[in-house]
Write a protein that holds these residues in place. Structure first.
Motif, mmCIF file in Angstrom:
data_model
loop_
_atom_site.group_PDB
_atom_site.id
_atom_site.type_symbol
_atom_site.label_atom_id
_atom_site.label_comp_id
_atom_site.label_asym_id
_atom_site.label_seq_id
_atom_site.Cartn_x
_atom_site.Cartn_y
_atom_site.Cartn_z
ATOM 1 N N ILE A 105 3.196 5.021 -9.395
ATOM 2 C CA ILE A 105 2.084 5.956 -9.187
ATOM 3 C C ILE A 105 2.665 7.099 -8.349
ATOM 4 O O ILE A 105 2.868 6.939 -7.143
ATOM 5 C CB ILE A 105 0.907 5.284 -8.438
ATOM 6 N N LEU A 152 2.453 1.746 -3.411
ATOM 7 C CA LEU A 152 1.494 2.124 -4.445
ATOM 8 C C LEU A 152 1.008 3.563 -4.298
ATOM 9 O O LEU A 152 0.937 4.311 -5.273
ATOM 10 C CB LEU A 152 0.286 1.175 -4.416
ATOM 11 N N PHE A 153 0.655 3.940 -3.087
ATOM 12 C CA PHE A 153 -0.043 5.218 -2.919
ATOM 13 C C PHE A 153 0.698 6.294 -2.140
ATOM 14 O O PHE A 153 0.313 7.452 -2.171
ATOM 15 C CB PHE A 153 -1.407 4.975 -2.250
ATOM 16 N N LEU A 154 1.741 5.919 -1.396
ATOM 17 C CA LEU A 154 2.366 6.925 -0.524
ATOM 18 C C LEU A 154 3.811 7.261 -0.933
ATOM 19 O O LEU A 154 4.517 7.903 -0.163
ATOM 20 C CB LEU A 154 2.332 6.442 0.932
ATOM 21 N N LEU A 171 -3.078 11.989 1.066
ATOM 22 C CA LEU A 171 -3.060 10.528 1.144
ATOM 23 C C LEU A 171 -2.529 10.034 2.494
ATOM 24 O O LEU A 171 -3.014 9.044 3.021
ATOM 25 C CB LEU A 171 -2.233 9.946 -0.007
ATOM 26 N N THR A 208 2.482 10.017 -6.298
ATOM 27 C CA THR A 208 1.528 10.845 -5.550
ATOM 28 C C THR A 208 2.213 12.051 -4.907
ATOM 29 O O THR A 208 1.556 12.828 -4.222
ATOM 30 C CB THR A 208 0.852 9.995 -4.456
ATOM 31 N N ILE A 246 0.850 -1.210 0.000
ATOM 32 C CA ILE A 246 0.000 0.000 0.000
ATOM 33 C C ILE A 246 0.881 1.254 0.000
ATOM 34 O O ILE A 246 0.632 2.218 -0.722
ATOM 35 C CB ILE A 246 -0.961 -0.005 1.216
ATOM 36 N N GLN A 247 1.926 1.219 0.828
ATOM 37 C CA GLN A 247 2.828 2.379 0.905
ATOM 38 C C GLN A 247 3.536 2.624 -0.428
ATOM 39 O O GLN A 247 3.685 3.772 -0.855
ATOM 40 C CB GLN A 247 3.862 2.165 2.019
#
Lengths: 276, 129
Positions: free
Chosen positions: B88, A150-152, B99, B90, A147-148
């Motif tokens: 991705i 991918l998104f953070l 986020l 961000t 998760i980290q």
């Protein structure tokens, strides 16, 4: 000054000040709640991701693939183990859920270290390793790291395997192993948990150093490079490891106080150790 | 003489407890040292976190960059490896901040929910039973 004088002065002071304002400490929050609140507040102010995870693209493809291959069997075994244990014990899934959320939050919480002038984060894998076992803790770490990444912007997909090995595999097994070893020689539960957290954190950074050095060294000698990276990590990770020790000890002590039966059921303590 | 000393010590402990109770710490004098230790540790941890996290331009300055930048990426660069942009990305404007807040909020909610399931619910059921 006698005891009576002191008592009289205290009563006089109490009379004088009670009419002025209420005591500033009238909120009787438990110390652990206060600490958790401070930790939660500190996560609300990130500027960037301050990670120890190896960033995207740092490792060459062959090394990234190797670490991925090392990590995946542990993750697969973690999935199998979670399924097996959850079938027989319904209270296990909530504990895993709690640990997953805790590891995720702890492992992306940037903590500035004044002694070093840098920031980094604890791992939380010692707590999960002790409470739900090292293999399920590896699975939890893998999900948190994914998760980290991918998104953070925290870690990376190509370095996911390497980060699972350092934080998940080594962190969980080090925490679990140290805890079991110290409990095996009859050391206090809180002290054992403290050292489990401390050494799991340091072991994670040690592994990160080895992974990084082996991946980037090229023709350069391995040992001087790995030593250089370890020395660079020390000012930040030395105090953070101690903090991780406190977090681990606090969490285990709190569960001992609130749900000792859970600790007995999952083999953290023996039934005879619970005070009735 | 020995009895007198012990009595004097007991009175002193009770007096300390009274002073502490006046400050808002409600506890029995027997647990005085334990409570002082617990609150002391909590205060030390909170002070450390708050001072380090929020004193001056801590997170706003490059000085407080993560070890991924100051150690991992720096050393990797020396050896010819550079970090690539995430798949991705961000890290644009306030998106990453949003986020992180979202992740913290969801993580906090999940933590609280399962904490309730594990700790509070069994105690409530036990109390009703």
């Amino acid at each position: 000054m006698t005891i009576q004088d002191l008592r009289f002065k205290l009563q006089r002071f109490r009379l004088l000040t009670s009419t002025l304002h209420p005591s500033p400490f009238t909120l009787h929050l438990p110390p652990f709640t206060l600490t958790l609140a401070a930790l939660a507040i500190s996560t609300l102010f990130p500027e960037k991701s301050y990670a120890m995870h190896i960033s995207e693209g740092i490792l060459p493809l062959n090394w990234a693939a190797l670490w991925f291959a090392v990590a995946m069997p542990f993750v697969a075994y973690g999935i199998w183990r979670l399924k097996t244990v959850s079938k027989t014990d319904l209270s296990f899934k909530p504990l895993v859920g709690l640990m997953a959320a805790a590891v995720f939050i702890i492992s992306c919480m940037p903590i500035p270290v004044p002694t070093a002038g840098t920031s980094s984060h604890p791992c939380g894998t010692a707590i999960s390793g002790i409470l739900v076992g090292p293999t399920i803790s590896i699975l939890i770490s893998a999900v948190a790291l994914l998760i980290q990444a991918l998104f953070l912007a925290h870690g990376g997909l190509s370095t996911w395997g390497a980060n699972i090995v350092s934080m998940g595999v080594i962190g969980s097994f080090a925490g679990y192993g140290v805890f079991k070893l110290m409990r095996g020689v009859k050391l206090n539960l809180t002290i054992s948990a403290f050292f489990a957290g401390l050494l799991a954190d340091w072991a994670t950074y040690l592994t990160t150093s080895v992974e990084l050095a082996s991946g980037i060294r090229g023709d350069a000698p391995f040992m001087p490079l790995v030593t250089k990276i370890i020395i660079a990590f020390i000012p930040t990770q030395l105090p953070l490891g101690i903090l991780e020790g406190f977090i681990t000890a606090g969490m285990v002590s709190l569960l001992l106080k609130k749900r000792p039966d859970l600790l007995v059921r999952f083999g953290v303590i023996k039934a005879g150790e619970v005070k009735v | 003489m020995k009895t007198k000393d012990t009595k004097c010590k007991t009175v002193k402990v009770h007096l300390t407890a009274e002073i502490a109770e006046y400050a808002g710490f409600k506890f029995k004098s027997k647990l005085l040292l334990h409570k002082i230790r617990d609150y002391g540790v909590a205060i030390l941890l909170i002070s450390f976190l708050l001072i380090t996290c929020h004193s001056s331009p801590v997170t706003a300055s490059d000085k407080w960059g993560g070890v991924d930048e100051s150690v991992v990426e720096k050393v990797a660069k020396e050896y010819g490896r550079e970090a690539r942009e995430p798949f991705i990305n961000t890290d644009r404007g306030d998106l990453l901040l949003f986020l992180f807040l979202l992740a913290g909020a969801i993580g906090g909610f999940v933590c609280g929910y399962y904490w309730r399931v594990i700790i509070s619910e069994p105690q409530r059921v036990k109390g009703e039973g």
